[in-house]
Enzyme design. Structure first.
Site, PDB file in Angstrom:
ATOM      1  N   ASP A   7       1.290  -2.684 -28.479  1.00  0.00           N
ATOM      2  CA  ASP A   7       1.878  -3.010 -27.173  1.00  0.00           C
ATOM      3  C   ASP A   7       3.041  -2.061 -26.888  1.00  0.00           C
ATOM      4  OD1 ASP A   7       0.148  -5.139 -27.046  1.00  0.00           O
ATOM      5  OD2 ASP A   7       1.611  -6.558 -27.862  1.00  0.00           O
TER       6      ASP A   7
HETATM    7  N1  URA Z   1      -0.398  -7.769 -32.010  1.00  0.00           N
HETATM    8  C1  URA Z   1       0.381  -7.840 -30.921  1.00  0.00           C
HETATM    9  O1  URA Z   1       0.624  -8.912 -30.393  1.00  0.00           O
HETATM   10  N2  URA Z   1       0.896  -6.697 -30.421  1.00  0.00           N
HETATM   11  C2  URA Z   1       0.687  -5.499 -30.985  1.00  0.00           C
HETATM   12  O2  URA Z   1       1.198  -4.498 -30.491  1.00  0.00           O
HETATM   13  C3  URA Z   1      -0.116  -5.440 -32.128  1.00  0.00           C
HETATM   14  C4  URA Z   1      -0.649  -6.589 -32.626  1.00  0.00           C
END
Ligand code: URA
Length: 238
Positions: A106
């Site tokens: 993310d």
């Molecule tokens: N899980 C998440 O919620 N975000 C990420 O960036 C990676 C795994």
């Protein structure tokens, strides 16, 4: 191994663009097996030829593998009209090779991101069938408890019907805010955040520490990257 053009082989080190390699060859600064290379278009087997540039012998690979310490605030897409992507953190030479991120983090997640032009390895690392563990460090609001670990281990069903494979949850500190390690073998959208939110523990900070045998090099500051070592690459291929 299949033969590759000399300019592609040398550019895969990420140190020179293919155009620069052509110039180096023209200037007689590239040796292949001890002889001055005649053309950047000649094809060689990376595993059996020895290539030197300006007198320095190169470690050649068919594919390029980059470890990036992804900082928060950068997208792990290859293109984005609006914001910076992880590719903007690399050199123009590495961008030109066509490396892409293996899976996504993310925008606000930090940590280990592998980029490569090796599609087969990328697919294997992401496939739940291959059981490649991804380990995340998370800080959450609320007190994590053994019941949360049991729920992760049992395999959770999220509110929207999303079924998650059994996952690991190790509590590092528990209080008004808690810290934990989460181990997943799949990578569904926002998975760590959604699993912890489903337990009433919203994530306030998330960082990926490892992917299979590959661990984030703690000498890399956020935004820094390096090529994988031969040993890291060999372990990952296994
Ligand atoms: N899980 C998440 O919620 N975000 C990420 O960036 C990676 C795994």
């Amino acid at each position: 191994m299949a033969k590759e053009r000399l300019d592609k082989l040398i550019a895969s080190t990420g140190r020179w663009s293919r155009r620069e390699v052509k110039t180096l060859v023209r200037e007689g600064r590239v040796l292949v097996d001890g002889r001055i290379a005649g053309s950047a278009e000649e094809k060689y087997d990376a595993e059996s030829c020895r290539v030197a540039v300006n007198g320095e012998e190169l470690v050649l690979q068919r594919y390029t593998y980059v470890m990036l310490h992804k900082p928060a605030g950068v997208l792990s897409a290859t293109e984005d009209g609006r914001g910076r992507t992880v590719l903007d953190l690399l050199t123009p030479e590495l961008r030109k090779i066509g490396v892409f991120p293996v899976g996504r983090l993310d925008k606000d997640t930090e940590g280990l991101l592998l980029l490569t032009d090796d599609g087969e390895l990328a697919h294997a690392l992401l496939s739940p069938k291959k059981h490649v563990d991804k380990v995340y460090y998370a800080r959450v609001s609320g007190r994590l408890a053994p019941e949360d670990c049991a729920a992760f281990e049992a395999g959770m069903m999220l509110g929207d019907g999303l079924e998650c494979l059994p996952a690991g949850l190790e509590i590092l500190a528990a209080g008004e805010t808690s810290e934990c390690l989460v181990t997943l073998r799949e990578g569904k959208f926002h998975q760590v955040k959604r699993m912890l939110a489903a337990r009433g523990k919203p994530v306030t900070y998330l960082k990926r520490l490892s992917m299979g045998s590959l661990r984030l090099d703690d000498t890399l500051a956020p935004g820094e990257f390096r090529l994988l070592t031969a040993a890291e690459e060999a372990q990952l291929q296994r």
